[in-house]
Design a protein around this motif. Structure first.
Motif, mmCIF file in Angstrom:
data_model
loop_
_atom_site.group_PDB
_atom_site.id
_atom_site.type_symbol
_atom_site.label_atom_id
_atom_site.label_comp_id
_atom_site.label_asym_id
_atom_site.label_seq_id
_atom_site.Cartn_x
_atom_site.Cartn_y
_atom_site.Cartn_z
ATOM 1 N N GLY A 44 22.643 7.065 30.088
ATOM 2 C CA GLY A 44 23.896 7.697 29.679
ATOM 3 C C GLY A 44 24.208 7.417 28.220
ATOM 4 O O GLY A 44 24.650 8.310 27.483
ATOM 5 N N SER A 69 29.082 17.952 29.765
ATOM 6 C CA SER A 69 28.964 17.187 31.009
ATOM 7 C C SER A 69 27.854 17.747 31.898
ATOM 8 O O SER A 69 27.082 16.988 32.496
ATOM 9 N N SER A 72 24.549 16.747 30.373
ATOM 10 C CA SER A 72 24.282 15.312 30.552
ATOM 11 C C SER A 72 23.776 15.028 31.957
ATOM 12 O O SER A 72 22.816 14.267 32.146
ATOM 13 N N GLY A 76 20.098 13.702 32.823
ATOM 14 C CA GLY A 76 19.986 12.477 33.604
ATOM 15 C C GLY A 76 19.117 12.659 34.830
ATOM 16 O O GLY A 76 18.302 11.786 35.169
ATOM 17 N N ASN A 96 24.380 9.552 38.987
ATOM 18 C CA ASN A 96 24.356 10.644 38.008
ATOM 19 C C ASN A 96 25.761 10.922 37.477
ATOM 20 O O ASN A 96 25.944 11.250 36.301
ATOM 21 N N LEU A 99 26.336 8.308 34.965
ATOM 22 C CA LEU A 99 25.531 8.598 33.770
ATOM 23 C C LEU A 99 26.224 9.627 32.889
ATOM 24 O O LEU A 99 26.358 9.436 31.675
ATOM 25 N N GLN A 100 26.685 10.738 33.491
ATOM 26 C CA GLN A 100 27.310 11.769 32.665
ATOM 27 C C GLN A 100 28.683 11.332 32.166
ATOM 28 O O GLN A 100 29.126 11.768 31.104
ATOM 29 N N THR A 101 29.372 10.440 32.884
ATOM 30 C CA THR A 101 30.642 9.897 32.386
ATOM 31 C C THR A 101 30.424 9.089 31.115
ATOM 32 O O THR A 101 31.155 9.223 30.129
ATOM 33 N N ALA A 103 27.825 9.346 29.092
ATOM 34 C CA ALA A 103 27.326 10.246 28.045
ATOM 35 C C ALA A 103 28.462 11.041 27.404
ATOM 36 O O ALA A 103 28.518 11.183 26.173
ATOM 37 N N ASP A 495 35.766 14.077 34.444
ATOM 38 C CA ASP A 495 34.783 13.235 35.109
ATOM 39 C C ASP A 495 35.309 12.708 36.440
ATOM 40 O O ASP A 495 34.553 12.582 37.412
ATOM 41 N N SER A 512 32.813 2.961 32.972
ATOM 42 C CA SER A 512 31.844 3.784 32.251
ATOM 43 C C SER A 512 32.460 4.406 31.009
ATOM 44 O O SER A 512 31.843 4.431 29.932
ATOM 45 N N GLY A 516 31.273 3.627 27.235
ATOM 46 C CA GLY A 516 30.806 4.697 26.366
ATOM 47 C C GLY A 516 31.642 4.833 25.109
ATOM 48 O O GLY A 516 31.118 5.046 24.013
#
Length: 683
Positions: A44, A69, A72, A76, A96, A99-101, A103, A495, A512, A516
């Motif tokens: 991420g 999103s 991402s 991922g 996942n 991960l996108q949160t 990113a 998210d 997260s 980030g």
């Protein structure tokens, strides 16, 4: 960003009939499992860094960035299938989501912290017009400013989750689309709330798919189960191979074209319109840029948005720009932001953006007051929050978080700008105002998929024209604080919607987002510092158009001066924007399918701010999106178009880092053959 919904969509017929049984299966399937894992967080952060550079690059060019999103989550998933990725236990849909949160939090900091608008605007100040010379932040000053505004909006989202996601079940189209895409990629049942009520997704409809292997069906024998598992693994390997191939080719094509255009600039500045009238490129800034990244952005935005943008481009650059120049209202060179037509039409764009923001927020304000006064009845279909308390964010956490980040934010802003940025009490009022406006932004985002952060920032600027009259710096900073809070709160709320649909821990998502955002402070400031050392910002390569929007409004509120005749066009365009925005809001809230074709005021205004080449390339992408989905539909095949568009965008964004190194090292264009004077920034 909104795109065209499918022509014919229908929920799978078996879903409503088996909703209760499916819910029990879904809850069992989504029993708490490790979510905040290293294999989710580290990719991420890596993807977020790519998005951060990409968003900064495109934001400084055009003023438009994307949450990315969907992209991402897609990247991922592809990474999870790559050789060497930890396979045991299996990479889950919930990982996942995390991960996108991470990113998205990392990738959107250039806008949240104002490095595509606020910070360049401060560098444009001058003593004659503003009573203050340019404010250019050093690296650690940039870190201090970004840190002051990076976390306030994150804690704002936590207390709003129960109201807008659980009680009101607002659609949050991009968050919903991401949940749909993740459920398809991970071969999971469609998110529970989507099975009862179809929600059109802005990036394609993934809910009307053939039944997945996760759906309840006749029990399999052990031999059948083994065969199904082998078949699933083979299909996953095939999908991963095809996905990486599509991403690799699109990434390589965009990157190669970007690198070639750096050494031969005419490739991105083709004076093709000169065949109609000589001088359209040099004098009127009409050229064509075959940038694959902007084609990819057009695919992601969708045809209706790119169409609105090009309508604005034609109005601004084909009608108002020549009119202002030939009438003597903007006597300078067309591209000059102070005395030229580009600066003159900016005022019309500003009036459109402000008018649409006010109209789109009025229903949100009305509903918010109705809820506070207890006049709105609860929805009969209101969902219950099925999360365990130990997975939610405790009230004392977000209360303390809001308090601490507010105090640190006020101290941080004052430490960076001192009294130039406003009195301490005024900065505190700015954070309070930012909190209120963030609530409105979150509700607007939930209903329309558009977070009007720029409009909210301008509302804060209007307030500070009264609180700190004559202080241009304080006015811009106040708008930046409001924009940062609304952007961060909106990102996390999208998210959280994705996480809610896929049963992901809100507490893990809060961690997260904080992680980030913290990481991105240093990435964003470092990237901006590199660009600033290599290029003048604003300048020919990176005009930072939104910087002029912020500064122009601040100057207007300070001394009330406007370019000749621009006031009349501002009033006329504002009136028209109010009427169109009211029609769009009414149509959206009534559920009319044609609402997507009513022009977006923000996209229309962006067409004014950017030279025609950017809008034309995006329109090509929008047309491709429209034609592709008419042919292939919006089922599983739609994923491949997202992959190709992502490769186009990331290819140029990543290659921009290499060209930045070349520029810093003094390596410039190899040839200026074909370039028209004054167009190519490298020649």
């Amino acid at each position: 960003m909104a795109t065209i919904p499918p022509d014919t969509t229908a929920p799978r017929p078996s879903l409503d009939a088996a909703a209760d049984d499916d819910d029990e299966l879904l809850l069992a399937k989504h029993a708490p499992s490790p979510e905040l894992t290293l294999r989710a967080v580290l990719p991420g952060l890596l993807i977020g860094c790519l998005l951060c550079f990409t968003n900064l690059y495109f934001g400084l060019q055009t003023g438009w960035i994307s949450m990315m999103s969907l992209q991402s989550a897609l990247l991922g998933y592809l990474l999870s299938l790559a050789p060497g990725f930890p396979k045991l236990p299996k990479f889950t849909a919930q990982e996942n989501v995390i991960l996108q949160t991470v990113a998205v939090a990392t990738g959107t900091m250039p806008l949240a912290a104002g490095f595509v608008g606020i910070i360049p605007a401060l560098g444009l100040l001058n003593v004659q017009d503003d009573g203050q010379g340019p404010l250019v932040l050093g690296f650690w000053q940039g870190v201090g400013w970004a840190g002051a505004v990076a976390f306030f909006g994150v804690f704002l989202a936590a207390p709003l989750r129960k109201q807008v996601i659980i009680k009101e079940n607002l659609p949050f189209p991009s968050g919903t689309a991401t949940a749909q895409l993740i459920s398809v990629m991970h071969n999971e049942p469609p998110p529970a709330s989507l099975r009862r009520r179809h929600v059109p997704s802005p990036q394609g409809d993934y809910s009307a798919l053939p039944p997945s292997s996760a759906d309840p069906e006749v029990p399999e024998t052990p031999e059948q189960a083994q065969a199904s598992e082998r078949e699933e693994r083979a299909q996953l390997a095939k999908d991963a191979s095809q996905g990486w191939r599509a991403l690799g080719w699109s990434f390589a094509a965009s990157g190669a074209l970007t690198l070639a255009a750096y050494f031969m600039p005419v490739l991105f500045f083709i004076p093709v319109f000169d065949i109609f009238h000589r001088g359209l490129a040099e004098r009127w800034l009409w050229w064509f840029s075959p940038s694959l990244s902007y084609v990819g952005q057009g695919i992601i935005m969708g045809f209706p948005i790119t169409l609105s943008m090009n309508l604005g481009m034609l109005t601004g650059w084909a009608i108002l720009s020549p009119l202002s120049k030939l009438s003597g209202w903007a006597p300078g060179p067309v591209g000059d932001m102070q005395s030229g037509a580009r600066g003159w039409i900016l005022w019309t764009a500003l009036s459109i953006m402000c008018a649409e923001s006010v109209v789109s927020l009025l229903p949100v304000i009305f509903e918010a007051f109705s809820l506070l006064l207890g006049r709105k009845k609860a929805d009969e279909d209101e969902e219950e929050d099925e999360e365990d308390p130990d997975r939610l964010v405790p009230a004392k956490w977000w209360a303390w978080g809001l308090g601490i980040t507010s105090v640190l934010g006020v101290v941080g802003v004052w430490a960076v700008f001192r009294d130039e940025g406003g009195k301490v009490w005024a900065v505190a009022v700015g954070f309070l105002m930012g909190g209120v406006l963030s609530v409105l932004g979150v509700r607007a985002l939930g209903e329309t998929d558009l977070n009007p952060v720029s409009g909210l920032g301008k509302i804060s600027q209007l307030l500070f024209a009264v609180l700190q009259p004559g202080n241009v710096v304080a006015n811009i900073i106040a708008g930046g604080v409001a924009e940062a809070g609304a952007q961060q709160a909106g990102d996390l709320m999208q998210d959280l919607k994705t996480g809610h649909l896929l049963r992901t821990s809100p507490r893990a998502q809060l961690y997260s987002q904080l992680l980030g955002s913290l990481f991105s402070i240093f990435v964003t400031v470092g990237a901006y510092d590199l660009y600033k050392r290599a290029y003048p910002i604003p300048g020919p390569a990176f005009p930072a158009p939104t910087a002029y929007v912020w500064l122009s409004l601040a100057r207007l509120l300070r001394d009330g001066s406007l370019p000749p005749k621009s006031g009349l066009f501002m009033l006329g365009s504002a009136g028209l924007a109010i009427a169109v925005a009211a029609l769009k809001v009414k149509a959206q809230r009534s559920g009319y399918s044609w609402a997507k074709w009513v022009p977006s005021g923000v996209a229309f205004a962006i067409g004014f701010l950017n030279t025609p080449s950017f809008s034309i390339a995006r329109l090509i992408g929008g047309v491709i999106e429209y034609m592709y989905y008419r042919r292939a539909g919006r089922g599983h095949e739609g994923i491949w178009l997202i992959i190709v568009a992502s490769g186009f965008v990331l290819g140029e964004g990543t290659m921009s880092v290499l060209t930045l190194v070349f520029k810093t090292a003094g390596i410039g264009a190899a040839t200026c053959w074909g370039c028209v004077g004054g167009i190519c920034p490298s020649c």
